[in-house]
Design a protein around this motif. Structure first.
Motif, PDB file in Angstrom:
ATOM      1  N   PHE A 126       0.915  -1.011  -0.088  1.00 49.51           N
ATOM      2  CA  PHE A 126      -0.039   0.133  -0.006  1.00 49.51           C
ATOM      3  C   PHE A 126       0.849   1.160   0.000  1.00 49.51           C
ATOM      4  CE2 PHE A 126      -2.465  -3.532   1.733  1.00 49.51           C
ATOM      5  CZ  PHE A 126      -3.411  -3.297   1.150  1.00 49.51           C
ATOM      6  N   GLU A 127       2.108   1.320  -0.587  1.00 46.69           N
ATOM      7  CA  GLU A 127       3.018   2.179  -0.579  1.00 46.69           C
ATOM      8  C   GLU A 127       3.354   2.931   0.685  1.00 46.69           C
ATOM      9  OE1 GLU A 127       1.773   4.778  -4.030  1.00 46.69           O
ATOM     10  OE2 GLU A 127       1.773   2.864  -5.166  1.00 46.69           O
ATOM     11  N   SER A 128       3.447   2.206   1.611  1.00 44.96           N
ATOM     12  CA  SER A 128       3.759   2.584   3.048  1.00 44.96           C
ATOM     13  C   SER A 128       4.894   2.017   3.710  1.00 44.96           C
ATOM     14  CB  SER A 128       2.400   2.370   3.786  1.00 44.96           C
ATOM     15  OG  SER A 128       2.486   3.132   5.036  1.00 44.96           O
ATOM     16  N   THR A 129       5.246   2.199   4.920  1.00 47.50           N
ATOM     17  CA  THR A 129       6.195   1.452   5.525  1.00 47.50           C
ATOM     18  C   THR A 129       5.649   1.105   7.069  1.00 47.50           C
ATOM     19  OG1 THR A 129       6.944   3.613   6.881  1.00 47.50           O
ATOM     20  CG2 THR A 129       8.077   3.076   4.428  1.00 47.50           C
ATOM     21  N   MET A 130       6.451   0.428   7.706  1.00 47.60           N
ATOM     22  CA  MET A 130       6.264  -0.130   9.279  1.00 47.60           C
ATOM     23  C   MET A 130       6.268   1.354   9.877  1.00 47.60           C
ATOM     24  SD  MET A 130       8.123  -2.178  11.843  1.00 47.60           S
ATOM     25  CE  MET A 130       9.032  -0.659  12.363  1.00 47.60           C
ATOM     26  N   ALA A 131       7.073   2.129   9.683  1.00 51.41           N
ATOM     27  CA  ALA A 131       7.251   3.301  10.566  1.00 51.41           C
ATOM     28  C   ALA A 131       6.090   4.184  10.560  1.00 51.41           C
ATOM     29  CB  ALA A 131       8.361   3.996  10.187  1.00 51.41           C
ATOM     30  N   THR A 132       5.471   4.501   9.322  1.00 53.84           N
ATOM     31  CA  THR A 132       4.388   5.173   8.992  1.00 53.84           C
ATOM     32  C   THR A 132       3.222   4.764   9.709  1.00 53.84           C
ATOM     33  OG1 THR A 132       5.153   6.072   7.104  1.00 53.84           O
ATOM     34  CG2 THR A 132       2.809   6.060   7.364  1.00 53.84           C
ATOM     35  N   GLY A 133       2.900   3.144   9.561  1.00 56.78           N
ATOM     36  CA  GLY A 133       1.831   2.507  10.626  1.00 56.78           C
ATOM     37  C   GLY A 133       2.146   2.658  12.064  1.00 56.78           C
ATOM     38  N   PHE A 134       3.178   2.600  12.432  1.00 64.27           N
ATOM     39  CA  PHE A 134       3.460   2.762  13.760  1.00 64.27           C
ATOM     40  C   PHE A 134       3.173   4.252  14.280  1.00 64.27           C
ATOM     41  CE2 PHE A 134       6.969   3.141  17.275  1.00 64.27           C
ATOM     42  CZ  PHE A 134       6.075   2.594  18.287  1.00 64.27           C
ATOM     43  N   THR A 135       3.460   5.228  13.659  1.00 63.66           N
ATOM     44  CA  THR A 135       3.107   6.466  13.814  1.00 63.66           C
ATOM     45  C   THR A 135       1.758   6.670  13.806  1.00 63.66           C
ATOM     46  OG1 THR A 135       5.406   7.237  12.786  1.00 63.66           O
ATOM     47  CG2 THR A 135       3.654   8.869  13.047  1.00 63.66           C
ATOM     48  N   LEU A 136       0.957   6.246  12.772  1.00 60.49           N
ATOM     49  CA  LEU A 136      -0.451   6.381  12.738  1.00 60.49           C
ATOM     50  C   LEU A 136      -0.956   5.767  14.056  1.00 60.49           C
ATOM     51  CD1 LEU A 136      -1.013   5.416   9.012  1.00 60.49           C
ATOM     52  CD2 LEU A 136      -1.588   7.720   9.859  1.00 60.49           C
ATOM     53  N   LEU A 137      -0.720   4.583  14.407  1.00 60.21           N
ATOM     54  CA  LEU A 137      -1.126   4.135  15.561  1.00 60.21           C
ATOM     55  C   LEU A 137      -1.054   4.713  16.834  1.00 60.21           C
ATOM     56  CD1 LEU A 137      -0.521   0.296  14.678  1.00 60.21           C
ATOM     57  CD2 LEU A 137      -2.756   1.465  14.770  1.00 60.21           C
ATOM     58  N   SER A 138       0.125   5.555  16.927  1.00 64.57           N
ATOM     59  CA  SER A 138       0.653   6.214  18.008  1.00 64.57           C
ATOM     60  C   SER A 138      -0.091   7.699  18.132  1.00 64.57           C
ATOM     61  CB  SER A 138       2.055   6.355  18.145  1.00 64.57           C
ATOM     62  OG  SER A 138       2.909   5.356  18.063  1.00 64.57           O
ATOM     63  N   ILE A 139      -0.757   8.178  17.003  1.00 65.59           N
ATOM     64  CA  ILE A 139      -1.595   9.437  17.117  1.00 65.59           C
ATOM     65  C   ILE A 139      -2.993   9.278  17.509  1.00 65.59           C
ATOM     66  CG2 ILE A 139      -2.225  11.287  15.843  1.00 65.59           C
ATOM     67  CD1 ILE A 139       0.007  10.938  13.872  1.00 65.59           C
ATOM     68  N   ASP A 140      -3.481   9.835  18.756  1.00 64.17           N
ATOM     69  CA  ASP A 140      -4.857   9.937  18.904  1.00 64.17           C
ATOM     70  C   ASP A 140      -5.711  10.190  17.988  1.00 64.17           C
ATOM     71  OD1 ASP A 140      -7.506  10.697  20.129  1.00 64.17           O
ATOM     72  OD2 ASP A 140      -6.626  10.388  21.959  1.00 64.17           O
ATOM     73  N   PRO A 141      -6.511   9.269  17.526  1.00 58.74           N
ATOM     74  CA  PRO A 141      -7.464   9.523  16.338  1.00 58.74           C
ATOM     75  C   PRO A 141      -8.383  10.524  16.411  1.00 58.74           C
ATOM     76  CG  PRO A 141      -7.797   7.265  17.423  1.00 58.74           C
ATOM     77  CD  PRO A 141      -6.886   8.096  18.121  1.00 58.74           C
ATOM     78  N   GLU A 142      -8.820  10.740  17.895  1.00 57.80           N
ATOM     79  CA  GLU A 142      -9.923  11.644  18.061  1.00 57.80           C
ATOM     80  C   GLU A 142      -9.305  13.161  18.426  1.00 57.80           C
ATOM     81  OE1 GLU A 142     -12.865  10.651  17.510  1.00 57.80           O
ATOM     82  OE2 GLU A 142     -12.122   8.869  17.163  1.00 57.80           O
ATOM     83  N   LYS A 143      -8.428  13.692  19.217  1.00 61.06           N
ATOM     84  CA  LYS A 143      -7.980  14.417  19.518  1.00 61.06           C
ATOM     85  C   LYS A 143      -6.608  15.037  19.147  1.00 61.06           C
ATOM     86  CE  LYS A 143      -8.715  12.907  23.912  1.00 61.06           C
ATOM     87  NZ  LYS A 143      -8.288  12.838  25.328  1.00 61.06           N
ATOM     88  N   GLY A 144      -6.059  14.113  18.316  1.00 58.20           N
ATOM     89  CA  GLY A 144      -4.640  14.246  17.960  1.00 58.20           C
ATOM     90  C   GLY A 144      -3.697  14.173  19.076  1.00 58.20           C
ATOM     91  N   THR A 145      -2.145  14.353  18.738  1.00 57.27           N
ATOM     92  CA  THR A 145      -1.188  14.111  19.792  1.00 57.27           C
ATOM     93  C   THR A 145      -0.191  15.269  19.402  1.00 57.27           C
ATOM     94  OG1 THR A 145      -1.300  11.774  19.656  1.00 57.27           O
ATOM     95  CG2 THR A 145       0.755  12.522  20.590  1.00 57.27           C
ATOM     96  N   PRO A 146       0.114  15.867  20.762  1.00 55.60           N
ATOM     97  CA  PRO A 146       1.253  16.780  20.714  1.00 55.60           C
ATOM     98  C   PRO A 146       2.450  16.375  20.134  1.00 55.60           C
ATOM     99  CG  PRO A 146       0.064  16.948  23.006  1.00 55.60           C
ATOM    100  CD  PRO A 146      -0.424  15.589  22.186  1.00 55.60           C
TER     101      PRO A 146
END
Length: 151
Positions: A28-48
């Motif tokens: 899907f033209e992505s990387t594990m690092a991108t996936g890990f980052t996506l999972l680390s960001i709060d999907p509702e409020k965002g993350t500082p």
């Protein structure tokens, strides 16, 4: 495996898992690092942005490259932090939420596959040993120890 060191087993196992995730993400033209980052960001409020690096165990310079790429791809947006005028909140775009859901599905599939092959008792021991290793390394109990019995 009896002659292999603990760090060798950790490293080779992680590299194998990382390769598997990267192969899956590449579809899907992505990387594990991108996936890990996506999972680390709060999907509702965002993350500082200042909280994201420590949450992921990454240095700011490595993370900033990933975030720049993710922003270019339309996965995230940066917004001023209303609680700290100097800070930035990283939020997911709709596209980012879709890719986050995909990443979460892949992580859960991996976890279920392992759980189907490893007993609950063995997993419990794995988690316990991992916590001990993390604690010892994080608290400098290996090379910077104060306990003379370990030297």
């Amino acid at each position: 495996m009896k002659d292999k060191t603990i760090d060798y087993i950790l490293r080779t196992t992680w590299l194998t898992v990382q390769k598997m995730y990267n192969e899956e993400a590449a579809k899907f033209e992505s990387t594990m690092a991108t996936g890990f980052t996506l999972l680390s960001i709060d999907p509702e409020k965002g993350t500082p942005s200042t909280a994201l690096g420590p949450k992921m165990g990454m240095e700011a310079t490595s993370l900033s490259r990933i975030l720049k790429t993710m922003e270019t791809r339309g996965l995230i947006e940066r917004h001023p932090n209303p609680e700290d005028g100097r800070g930035v909140i990283i939020t997911l775009t709709e596209f980012g939420r879709e890719k986050r859901a995909y990443s979460k599905e892949k992580v859960l599939t991996f976890n279920e596959a392992i759980k189907s092959q490893v007993s609950g008792e063995k997993l419990k021991h794995f988690y316990e040993v991992s916590e001990i290793i993390n604690d010892m390394v994080s608290n400098k109990k290996i090379y910077n120890q104060t306990d003379s019995s370990l030297t």
